[in-house]
Design a protein around this motif. Structure first.
Motif, PDB file in Angstrom:
ATOM      1  N   HIS A 166       0.792  -1.188  -0.107  1.00 42.99           N
ATOM      2  CA  HIS A 166       0.051  -0.063   0.009  1.00 42.99           C
ATOM      3  C   HIS A 166       0.918   1.227  -0.150  1.00 42.99           C
ATOM      4  O   HIS A 166       0.576   2.122  -0.659  1.00 42.99           O
ATOM      5  CB  HIS A 166      -1.001   0.056   1.342  1.00 42.99           C
ATOM      6  N   THR A 167       1.811   1.102   0.908  1.00 42.50           N
ATOM      7  CA  THR A 167       2.990   2.265   0.868  1.00 42.50           C
ATOM      8  C   THR A 167       3.591   2.787  -0.523  1.00 42.50           C
ATOM      9  O   THR A 167       3.634   3.844  -0.907  1.00 42.50           O
ATOM     10  CB  THR A 167       4.116   2.050   1.887  1.00 42.50           C
ATOM     11  N   PHE A 168       4.106   1.878  -1.169  1.00 42.72           N
ATOM     12  CA  PHE A 168       4.581   2.018  -2.433  1.00 42.72           C
ATOM     13  C   PHE A 168       3.640   1.761  -3.682  1.00 42.72           C
ATOM     14  O   PHE A 168       3.988   2.118  -4.717  1.00 42.72           O
ATOM     15  CB  PHE A 168       5.817   1.104  -2.722  1.00 42.72           C
ATOM     16  N   GLY A 169       2.527   1.493  -3.383  1.00 37.74           N
ATOM     17  CA  GLY A 169       1.674   1.338  -4.695  1.00 37.74           C
ATOM     18  C   GLY A 169       2.037   0.416  -5.820  1.00 37.74           C
ATOM     19  O   GLY A 169       1.846   0.386  -6.806  1.00 37.74           O
ATOM     20  N   ILE A 170       2.586  -0.925  -5.047  1.00 34.15           N
ATOM     21  CA  ILE A 170       3.046  -1.919  -6.044  1.00 34.15           C
ATOM     22  C   ILE A 170       2.162  -3.079  -5.841  1.00 34.15           C
ATOM     23  O   ILE A 170       1.473  -3.375  -4.817  1.00 34.15           O
ATOM     24  CB  ILE A 170       4.413  -2.395  -5.471  1.00 34.15           C
ATOM     25  N   ASN A 171       1.803  -3.736  -7.093  1.00 37.33           N
ATOM     26  CA  ASN A 171       0.905  -4.698  -7.042  1.00 37.33           C
ATOM     27  C   ASN A 171       1.346  -6.110  -6.440  1.00 37.33           C
ATOM     28  O   ASN A 171       2.300  -6.295  -6.884  1.00 37.33           O
ATOM     29  CB  ASN A 171       0.789  -4.899  -8.823  1.00 37.33           C
ATOM     30  N   PRO A 172       0.821  -6.292  -5.399  1.00 35.88           N
ATOM     31  CA  PRO A 172       1.243  -7.449  -4.725  1.00 35.88           C
ATOM     32  C   PRO A 172       1.251  -8.718  -5.357  1.00 35.88           C
ATOM     33  O   PRO A 172       1.887  -9.553  -5.188  1.00 35.88           O
ATOM     34  CB  PRO A 172       0.229  -7.748  -3.535  1.00 35.88           C
TER      35      PRO A 172
ATOM     36  N   GLU B  92      -6.763  -6.640   5.945  1.00 31.81           N
ATOM     37  CA  GLU B  92      -6.528  -6.634   4.195  1.00 31.81           C
ATOM     38  C   GLU B  92      -5.605  -5.587   4.326  1.00 31.81           C
ATOM     39  O   GLU B  92      -4.768  -5.445   3.218  1.00 31.81           O
ATOM     40  CB  GLU B  92      -7.761  -5.588   3.953  1.00 31.81           C
ATOM     41  N   MET B  93      -4.835  -5.065   5.122  1.00 35.75           N
ATOM     42  CA  MET B  93      -3.562  -4.295   5.215  1.00 35.75           C
ATOM     43  C   MET B  93      -2.475  -5.467   5.193  1.00 35.75           C
ATOM     44  O   MET B  93      -1.376  -5.245   4.526  1.00 35.75           O
ATOM     45  CB  MET B  93      -3.335  -3.290   6.028  1.00 35.75           C
ATOM     46  N   LEU B  94      -2.346  -6.248   6.112  1.00 29.96           N
ATOM     47  CA  LEU B  94      -1.506  -7.227   6.533  1.00 29.96           C
ATOM     48  C   LEU B  94      -1.245  -8.034   5.346  1.00 29.96           C
ATOM     49  O   LEU B  94      -0.130  -8.700   4.838  1.00 29.96           O
ATOM     50  CB  LEU B  94      -1.551  -8.015   7.506  1.00 29.96           C
ATOM     51  N   LEU B  95      -2.337  -8.743   4.836  1.00 29.55           N
ATOM     52  CA  LEU B  95      -2.493  -9.678   3.549  1.00 29.55           C
ATOM     53  C   LEU B  95      -3.480  -9.159   2.402  1.00 29.55           C
ATOM     54  O   LEU B  95      -4.776  -9.756   2.272  1.00 29.55           O
ATOM     55  CB  LEU B  95      -3.168 -10.886   4.110  1.00 29.55           C
ATOM     56  N   PRO B  96      -2.961  -8.332   1.581  1.00 31.25           N
ATOM     57  CA  PRO B  96      -3.686  -7.709   0.595  1.00 31.25           C
ATOM     58  C   PRO B  96      -3.893  -8.811  -0.374  1.00 31.25           C
ATOM     59  O   PRO B  96      -3.219  -9.571  -0.660  1.00 31.25           O
ATOM     60  CB  PRO B  96      -2.869  -6.511  -0.048  1.00 31.25           C
ATOM     61  N   PRO B  97      -5.220  -8.644  -1.373  1.00 29.41           N
ATOM     62  CA  PRO B  97      -5.249  -9.607  -2.062  1.00 29.41           C
ATOM     63  C   PRO B  97      -4.167  -9.919  -3.198  1.00 29.41           C
ATOM     64  O   PRO B  97      -3.591  -9.188  -3.737  1.00 29.41           O
ATOM     65  CB  PRO B  97      -6.598  -9.252  -3.003  1.00 29.41           C
ATOM     66  N   GLY B  98      -3.887 -11.349  -3.412  1.00 31.94           N
ATOM     67  CA  GLY B  98      -2.704 -11.596  -4.315  1.00 31.94           C
ATOM     68  C   GLY B  98      -1.241 -11.598  -3.761  1.00 31.94           C
ATOM     69  O   GLY B  98      -0.336 -11.931  -4.515  1.00 31.94           O
ATOM     70  N   TYR B  99      -1.192 -11.101  -2.470  1.00 31.39           N
ATOM     71  CA  TYR B  99       0.079 -11.070  -1.829  1.00 31.39           C
ATOM     72  C   TYR B  99       0.609 -12.504  -1.671  1.00 31.39           C
ATOM     73  O   TYR B  99       1.957 -12.737  -1.842  1.00 31.39           O
ATOM     74  CB  TYR B  99       0.076 -10.564  -0.504  1.00 31.39           C
TER      75      TYR B  99
END
Length: 388
Positions: free
Chosen positions: A137-143, A285-292
């Protein structure tokens, strides 16, 4: 056993009362709550504590990487490792770790780690991580591309450290016409690589592969969870056809020592509960975003982290083995019991946590070093393959 002082460098001066309205101290807690003057004092205090660990006889010191959070003030652990490389002479310096997918280019990690290794005369341990979900979330990188970026970055870094240059590297995420590292690492073929994790199956499979056999570190978790994941590493190694050595396994755990069990709990209680129930907590949802992570690993990690949504007292955390707290004798006995059942050869001691003040932190370090450390260091690793 190798015993390392692991420091999170949390923002101990956070106004916890004023920030109660915010669900978490990660990502979106306004940075107006950060005071650079207090931060200046904290950074220097924490570096002093890490340097004090060498004086006390620890085998190593460790720093790590987190972003946009009061939980830890080290967006660049390489900066801290660089400072320690000049101010220490004997201890190993572990970066646990650099979040490879979050970096713009892995060649920067390869160069900076090599610099620290050379400055320190070969005392660096290089930890590689993907970074926790909040940092995407911080860097806006696709997990969803996290694993691919991590594996490719790792491959480029190791090749840069070990292959004569210049040579070219072609991948999906990184393409370099001239890989020609200056400086090269001090250690041959490269610094040891350690892999901290929350317990992802993919991480365990990757780290234990015969081509790597990297040291796997289970991060802050209940003791039963730690034992399960360390055994999972051993089982996976056996499936690959070799016996994992104790040196390939480690555990990071908060520890607090005082004169008596009751006094230790009384002194640590407020600071540990702030650490556990405020600084560490974040929405799933912050700890484990979808696709992480994969669905299988998501289930495993969510089950292990289910208690994150509930506040814990220090008394319950002691029962769960999430903190070792008590008199020197109690702490030594508890750690020996865990070592006998888990057989890890690397203990990362978190002797500062939450808002623990400097006087209690140094007293904790001194009591631990004088009364617990020698017994732990005398424990011998078991048989098995040698980790790289």
């Amino acid at each position: 056993m190798n015993v390392i002082l692991f420091h999170l460098m949390g923002y101990a001066d956070l106004d916890f009362e004023a920030t109660k309205q915010y669900e978490t101290v990660w990502v979106n807690l306004p940075n107006s709550f950060y005071d650079p003057v207090k931060g200046h004092k904290l950074y220097n205090r924490y570096l002093d504590e890490l340097e004090y660990a060498e004086e006390l006889g620890f085998d190593g010191v460790a720093v790590n990487e987190h972003h946009q959070t009061a939980y830890g003030l080290m967006p660049s652990p390489i900066v801290m490792a660089s400072a320690l490389a000049r101010r220490t002479k004997r201890v190993k310096i572990a970066i646990l770790g650099s979040a490879l997918p979050l970096r713009e280019h892995p060649m920067t990690v390869a160069e900076e780690h090599a610099m620290v290794d050379v400055i320190s005369g070969g005392r660096l341990i290089s930890g590689f991580v993907r970074g926790i979900g909040a940092e995407y979330h911080t860097f806006g990188i696709n997990p969803t591309i996290s694993h691919d970026r991590f594996h490719e970055a790792h491959d480029l870094i190791v090749q840069a450290w070990t292959k004569p240059g210049p040579f070219s590297f072609s991948g999906r995420h990184y393409n370099v016409d001239y890989v020609n590292l200056w400086p090269r690492p001090y250690q041959t073929p490269h610094p040891p690589i350690w892999v901290p994790s929350q317990g992802s199956k993919e991480t365990i499979d990757w780290a234990s592969h015969p081509d790597r056999r990297y040291t796997y570190l289970q991060t802050f978790s209940p003791a039963k969870t730690v034992e399960k994941y360390l055994q999972s590493y051993r089982d996976t190694a056996a499936d690959y056809g070799y016996e994992a050595a104790d040196s390939q396994l480690g555990w990071a755990v908060p520890i607090y020592v005082s004169d008596t069990d009751r006094q230790a709990i009384r002194e640590a209680k407020h600071h540990f509960e702030l650490f556990r129930n405020r600084l560490l907590k974040m929405p799933f949802e912050m700890l484990l975003p979808p696709g992480y992570t994969s669905r299988d690993s998501l289930k495993r990690v969510m089950a292990a982290k289910a208690m994150l949504s509930q506040d814990l007292t220090i008394e319950t955390a002691i029962e769960m083995g999430m903190i070792i707290c008590g008199s020197p004798e109690s702490v030594r006995q508890r750690l020996e019991e865990y070592w006998k059942s888990m057989r890890f050869d690397n203990l990362l001691t978190m002797l500062h946590f939450g808002s623990l003040p400097e006087d209690l932190t140094r007293r904790n370090m001194k009591l631990f070093a004088e009364n617990v450390l020698p017994a732990l260091q005398s424990m011998k690793a078991g048989s098995g393959a040698t980790a790289t």
